[in-house]
Design a protein around this motif. Sequence first.
Motif: not given
Length: 233
Positions: A184, A187, A220, A223-224
């Motif tokens: 991530e 990304r 991102v 997702r983190l």
Amino acid sequence: MSAYLFDRNKGIALGILAVAFVASACDVSPRDNLSTDLNNTDNRLASNANAWTPFETVRRVHDFRMAGQLSSLENHLLPEQRLQVLELIQAVDALMLANKALGEKIAERFGPATAQSFDQSSLVDQIGVFSKSVAILAEKIDNNRAVVTIQVGNRLPLQEVNLFRRDDRWLIETDPPIPELATEIRRLSDVWIELAKSLDRKSPSLAELQSELAARQSAVVRRLHAGARTKEN
């Protein structure tokens, strides 16, 4: 508890989340002459690494990291954790390069003061002993286990690095990683690089730039968040 890499407060993941939101509203090159200094001493010290104290092991590992000598660094990590540690270091370095690229483009378009408000180079000091600014303070040894106390930047609380004596040398142990953290971070680097390139093609207002940055990095950030919650649970 070893809190320096993936710390108990979800460490760098939350740091990235925080600065991502700030950006929406450093150069990590090796220190000058350090690589040469290390090369002059490593041949002498490498063969004697088994004699290093925990304090000296942490100091040398930090020096290796700052000099970009990851192949030397990994020899002082637990074998089962080496890949994860190296992936994280490389991902953070990529993020810093992306931060620099984006900052330069913003400075060209909006001026240095605005670029500074987008700067996220402080993230390089979110990975404990692998951070840029580390002071190594003390060690405590108990048979084949040791704890080295460090301070990252000027921050409190102090952090502890756990080490184990294995194969006649001290090896650093990290905390369990947040799933896909390095992926991530890379990304997020891609988002910043793409945005920097886009400034060569168009001339957005500052508000438009902030909005585009928020939109591009939102996936991102989600997702983190999810990864941090997974680790917490």
